[in-house]
Structure formats: C-alpha cells, structure tokens
Design a protein around this motif. Structure first.
Motif, short mmCIF file in Angstrom:
data_model
loop_
_atom_site.label_atom_id
_atom_site.label_comp_id
_atom_site.label_asym_id
_atom_site.label_seq_id
_atom_site.Cartn_x
_atom_site.Cartn_y
_atom_site.Cartn_z
N PRO A 108 0.83 -1.22 0.00
CA PRO A 108 0.00 0.00 0.00
C PRO A 108 0.86 1.26 0.00
CG PRO A 108 0.08 -0.94 2.19
CD PRO A 108 0.83 -1.89 1.29
N VAL A 109 1.50 1.55 -1.10
CA VAL A 109 2.41 2.69 -1.18
C VAL A 109 1.68 4.00 -0.93
CG1 VAL A 109 4.01 3.94 -2.69
CG2 VAL A 109 3.89 1.43 -2.78
N GLY A 110 0.49 4.12 -1.51
CA GLY A 110 -0.28 5.36 -1.33
C GLY A 110 -0.63 5.61 0.12
N LEU A 111 -0.98 4.53 0.84
CA LEU A 111 -1.32 4.67 2.25
C LEU A 111 -0.11 5.11 3.06
CD1 LEU A 111 -3.31 4.36 4.57
CD2 LEU A 111 -2.70 1.93 4.68
N ARG A 112 1.05 4.52 2.73
CA ARG A 112 2.26 4.90 3.45
C ARG A 112 2.61 6.37 3.22
NH1 ARG A 112 6.46 -0.20 2.73
NH2 ARG A 112 5.19 -1.76 3.83
N ILE A 113 2.46 6.80 2.00
CA ILE A 113 2.75 8.21 1.70
C ILE A 113 1.79 9.13 2.46
CG2 ILE A 113 2.72 9.95 -0.13
CD1 ILE A 113 3.71 7.79 -2.05
#
Length: 250
Positions: A25-30
């Motif tokens: 979940p790259v977007g969530l981490r960002i």
C-alpha cells in the motif's frame, strides 16, 4: 497418484487479477508520512510560540501593569507573526503596547509614538478579526487614543459595546469599561447603560476597592453622562448613587 499431503494455503493461491490487492500500500504509506509531517510542523509551531510566551499576557488595566508587560513586547510580536491565525497571540502583542494609552493621557498626541499606536491598533484589530469573542481585545481597541472626528469616536464606542457583548460578565474588565464609557464625550445610549449597570453591581459586590476610580471617572464625565450614570447607579445601588452627589447614605 501422489500421496503427498496438500500444502497449507493451496486453496488461496493468488491469481493474476489479485495483484492489486496484494501489492504494497504505497499510497497509504505516503499519506501516513504526510500526515505525520503535518503533525510535526504543527507541534513545532505551537512549541515555538509557547517558548516565546511561556505565560499568557493579560490586558493591563493600569500604568504599572502596562509598563510591566511592555518588557515582553519583542517576544509577543514575534509570537504573533509566527502564530499567523491565532487571535490570542495578536491580542497579547497589542497588550504590550497598552502603555501608549497612559502616555497619550499624560502628554497628548506624540508623533514619536504614532507608529506604536498604529501597531497596537493593527494588532488589536487582527485579534478581534481572528477571535471576535475576545472582550479584552475589544476593550483595548476602545481605550486606544482615537483619531480626530466623530467617526473615530464612534468606532471607539462600538468597540466598547463589543467588549460588553463578548464578555458581559468579566469582572476584571468592569471598572475599566465604566471608566472608558464615562470618558466618552458622546451620550451613553440605553444599551450601554444597561451593560454599565451590570458592571457596577459587580464592582460594588466583588471589587469595592475600585469605587474611588469610578468616582473619579464620574467627576470627569460630561454633565449629561454624569446624569445618566446617577440614574443607573440609583437602580444598581441607591447608597452608592447618593455618594456620587456627596450625600451621606441613609
């Protein structure tokens, strides 16, 4: 036929179209990192202003306290600049210039202090624009020396009324508000008289040591405002009303 037992999870082997759900979940981490950054910045913003002004500055109500809070002027001005949208910090910055009130009362208009007066007004106006419920900031606006003309005097009376509307039961402002109202050359309107009556009751009940200041303000008022104050005093406390005229209370 193989007798090897089935491997755990064989029924849940990912299919090609499940890659979206199994991807990191790259977007969530960002988003979490961005939110954390905002919290850090907000914390630093609050910390810096708290370090500049570790104790809140109250509106000075006499010459001595005004001179005392003036020592914090530089820090208060920096805190207001950094606070940007915090009306309380702009109010405290304005309070540190409140000694200008007594300078003008003693020496009259002074070109050397004109810039300070404008700064105090600008900070007080910013304070009430950002935090309109600050009755002390409205009172400071009313107390600051007005410009010339009836329009400037009217603005001062409006600021005084706003102080009453926003902090009608603030006993710490009671004496200063009555003094300011009596100092006005304009007649006291009915609404203002009702507010003053409430302040007078608080003074007579909670702050009897303020009575000499009220008597002095009454004696310096215009005859019309003296008559109005006598009438409202008679309703608030008949004995005090008699003392205004120099009569012995019955």
């Amino acid at each position: 036929m193989s007798l090897e037992p089935p491997r755990p999870g064989f029924m849940f082997a990912p299919e090609a179209n499940d890659e979206f759900f199994l991807a990191e979940p790259v977007g969530l981490r960002i988003s979490i990192l961005a939110f954390s950054g905002v919290l850090v910045i907000a914390g630093l913003w609050l910390l810096v202003t708290a370090l500049l002004l570790p104790q809140a500055i109250a509106l000075p109500l006499d010459r001595t306290s005004a001179a005392a809070v003036a020592a914090y002027r530089d820090n208060a001005l920096w805190a207001a600049r950094l606070g940007v949208v915090r009306g309380d910090l702009f109010a405290q910055a304005a309070y540190t210039d409140a000694d200008i009130i007594w300078l003008y009362r003693t020496h009259g208009p002074d070109a050397a202090n004109a810039a300070r007066l404008q700064r105090a007004k600008a900070n007080a106006e910013a304070a009430v624009a950002l935090a309109p419920v600050n009755g002390a900031a409205w009172l400071l606006l009313a107390e600051l020396p007005p410009g010339s003309g009836k329009a400037a005097e009217a603005k001062g009376m409006i600021a005084l009324q706003m102080s009453y509307f926003t902090a009608p039961n603030n006993a710490s402002l009671a004496a200063a508000r009555i003094e300011q109202a009596l100092a006005s050359p304009a007649p006291l309107d009915r609404d203002l008289q009702e507010f003053m009556k409430g302040d007078l009751r608080q003074i007579l009940t909670l702050q009897p040591e303020q009575k000499p200041a009220i008597l002095a303000a009454y004696k310096a008022a215009t005859p019309q405002n003296q008559a109005s104050f006598e009438a409202l005093s008679a309703q608030a406390d008949p004995d005090f009303s008699q003392s205004l005229r120099g009569d012995a209370p019955k």
